[in-house]
Design an enzyme around this catalytic site. Structure first.
Site, PDB file in Angstrom:
ATOM      1  N   ASP A   1      18.662  25.320  46.008  1.00  0.00           N
ATOM      2  CA  ASP A   1      17.537  24.852  45.199  1.00  0.00           C
ATOM      3  C   ASP A   1      17.747  23.427  44.698  1.00  0.00           C
ATOM      4  O   ASP A   1      16.800  22.636  44.618  1.00  0.00           O
ATOM      5  CB  ASP A   1      17.324  25.782  44.006  1.00  0.00           C
ATOM      6  CG  ASP A   1      16.495  27.010  44.359  1.00  0.00           C
ATOM      7  OD1 ASP A   1      16.207  27.206  45.556  1.00  0.00           O
ATOM      8  OD2 ASP A   1      16.145  27.776  43.444  1.00  0.00           O
TER       9      ASP A   1
ATOM     10  N   LYS B   1      20.403  41.414  47.173  1.00  0.00           N
ATOM     11  CA  LYS B   1      20.547  42.158  45.914  1.00  0.00           C
ATOM     12  C   LYS B   1      20.295  41.202  44.754  1.00  0.00           C
ATOM     13  O   LYS B   1      21.137  40.384  44.409  1.00  0.00           O
ATOM     14  CB  LYS B   1      21.923  42.776  45.773  1.00  0.00           C
ATOM     15  CG  LYS B   1      22.053  43.592  44.494  1.00  0.00           C
ATOM     16  CD  LYS B   1      23.433  44.166  44.326  1.00  0.00           C
ATOM     17  CE  LYS B   1      23.516  44.959  43.018  1.00  0.00           C
ATOM     18  NZ  LYS B   1      23.315  44.094  41.832  1.00  0.00           N
TER      19      LYS B   1
ATOM     20  N   SER C   1      24.484  39.370  46.066  1.00  0.00           N
ATOM     21  CA  SER C   1      24.436  39.237  44.627  1.00  0.00           C
ATOM     22  C   SER C   1      25.040  37.929  44.114  1.00  0.00           C
ATOM     23  O   SER C   1      24.402  36.901  44.178  1.00  0.00           O
ATOM     24  CB  SER C   1      25.101  40.449  43.988  1.00  0.00           C
ATOM     25  OG  SER C   1      24.544  40.664  42.716  1.00  0.00           O
TER      26      SER C   1
END
Length: 480
Positions: free
Chosen positions: A331, A345, A320
């Site tokens: 990214d 998650k 998470s």
């Protein structure tokens, strides 16, 4: 509790992303009737069936049952049938949830969830009675003292493990590879979790471990960065951010940790759901992670931390909020992610009050990385796969339960094949572990699996090697 509406920032500041007890937390005082779905007519036939069942139990069950108990159990069943992370919170459960994000509570020091009727250990929290007793991630609790866990609600099991510091509790543990249950006696203690730890792994190379995303994680990270640069007495050559077995926590903590290494105002994470409150975009800006108005924790950190070569260590226990950080840094090509596939998650839960003493922890949104990737039931794939040498060359994937393995898990909207099989990291570069005798003996690993910046930590040593290669490339003279 005040009925004054929360500002948008107050709602965001309380959002959290976690697994097990590191649950996602957000307080919203909007009435459910005002939500998008509130205008739908009530299902009269289904409610009539519910009323009939309620009456039959009251009339014919072998023992009298209080109305309150029946209604509470009905709510629990309705909510837990939705997905693995939605649940009904009574007064005690709500208190426990808030304590777990504040970093201090009385108990044993375990991150847990429920699986097949048993309490499963997600991760023992460092420097706690459970950690020192040798309880491991993946263990199952069969009994708490003399009480069988089978059939017990997770909140009830957690309540039995928590208690007055100094009192004793006995856990009966099931562990893979053990022929019979392990009986472990522990003494409860005040659990003060230190979410950020740091150390110079070796001259020029820093190591920062985040064990959980709590209220002070961002502030403590800034202090740790300053201390590393001060101790090194020169700019660092490389930095390892260790998020292994970090089950998550507060979302603003994940944004803050990401912001420490990213340019200001770049996108860290965004969420999508059915209601306007569930659609937010969080950037590397102090307004999205500061808890003290007007104070930027990173104002005095060395500017070099924005460009220092960075490796993020992850594994199947990274969930998470940890995945938000790893995904954002990956990214933006700010860091190389090293380790094994993460938990997967990718959903956000919100606390919706029912009354002054109870609430729903309800899944309200999915979160996405800056490039629009959903992590749900898939996780973050490392740039370089490095398995845990203590598993004797067997992949971490084979030893861990992940989001995709949980019943009723949400689908991944950007990857329809996610969750159908355990994600394979085969496409990523892979480092083969040394034999356990060379990297770390089993006894060393079991006695202290989280020794800070240990020389026997194979994954960490490989992360440092990656940084050293980057340093060599940076220092390589340009060809004429």
């Amino acid at each position: 509790m005040s009925n004054k509406p929360y500002s948008r920032w107050q709602k965001i500041s309380l959002l959290a992303a976690g697994a097990g007890l590191g649950a996602v937390l957000s307080l919203s005082y909007n009435a459910v009737a005002n939500k998008e779905a509130g205008g739908n007519p009530l299902p009269i036939d289904e409610l009539r069936a519910f009323s009939t069942v309620f009456g039959l139990i009251k009339q014919s069950y072998v023992e009298p049952v209080e109305d309150k108990k029946l209604i509470n159990e009905a709510i629990k069943g309705m909510v837990t049938g939705l997905d693995p992370h939605s649940s009904y919170l009574d007064e005690e459960a709500f208190k426990d949830l808030k304590e777990s994000t504040q970093g201090e509570f009385g108990g044993l020091g375990l991150e847990v969830n429920m699986e097949d009727g048993l309490v499963r250990i997600v991760s023992p929290i460092e420097d706690t009675p459970a950690f020192r007793a040798g309880i491991k991630a993946g263990d199952y609790i069969m009994k708490i003292d003399d009480a069988q866990v089978q059939g017990m609600a997770l909140n009830e099991a957690v309540s039995k493990m928590r208690g007055k510091p100094g009192t004793s509790v006995t856990l009966t543990i099931l562990r893979k590879g053990e022929s019979k249950p392990l009986v472990i006696s522990l003494k409860r203690a005040i659990i003060k979790t230190q979410s950020v730890k740091s150390k110079l792994a070796e001259p020029g190379y820093g190591y920062i471990r985040v064990t959980q995303f709590q209220e002070k994680t961002t502030e403590n990270l800034a202090l740790a960065i300053n201390e590393l640069y001060k101790e090194n007495k020169a700019p660092l050559k490389g930095l390892v951010l260790d998020l292994r077995n970090d089950p998550g926590g507060l979302l603003d903590g994940a944004v803050g940790v990401s912001a420490a290494f990213l340019p200001k105002d770049v996108l860290v994470v965004y969420t999508e759901g059915r209601t306007p409150d569930a659609k937010i975009r969080l950037t590397a800006n102090p307004q999205f992670y500061q808890r003290d108005a007007g104070k930027d924790y990173f104002k005095n950190t060395p500017k070099e931390v924005k460009t220092v070569p960075l490796v993020v260590l992850v594994n199947g226990g990274s969930a998470s909020a940890s995945e938000i950080v790893a995904g954002a840094l990956q990214d933006h090509k700010r860091a190389l992610v090293v380790g094994t596939q993460t938990f997967g998650k990718g959903s956000v839960q919100t606390i919706l009050p029912i009354d002054a003493k109870s609430a729903l922890k309800l899944t309200t949104a999915r979160y996405f990385t800056p490039n629009g990737r959903s992590i749900q039931a898939k996780g973050i794939t490392p740039d370089i796969v490095v398995e845990d040498a203590t598993l004797n060359g067997k992949e971490d994937n084979a030893f861990r339960l992940r989001e995709a393995d949980l019943g009723r898990h949400l689908d991944n909207p950007t990857d329809k094949d996610a969750g159908k099989a355990t994600p394979s990291p085969a496409a990523a570069p892979k480092a083969t572990p040394k034999p356990a005798a060379k990297a770390a003996s089993s006894s060393e690993s079991e006695e202290n699996p989280r020794e800070l910046a240990s020389k026997s930590d194979y994954q960490l040593q490989q992360a440092l090697n990656v940084l050293k290669v980057q340093q060599l490339l940076l220092n390589k003279p340009a060809s004429k």
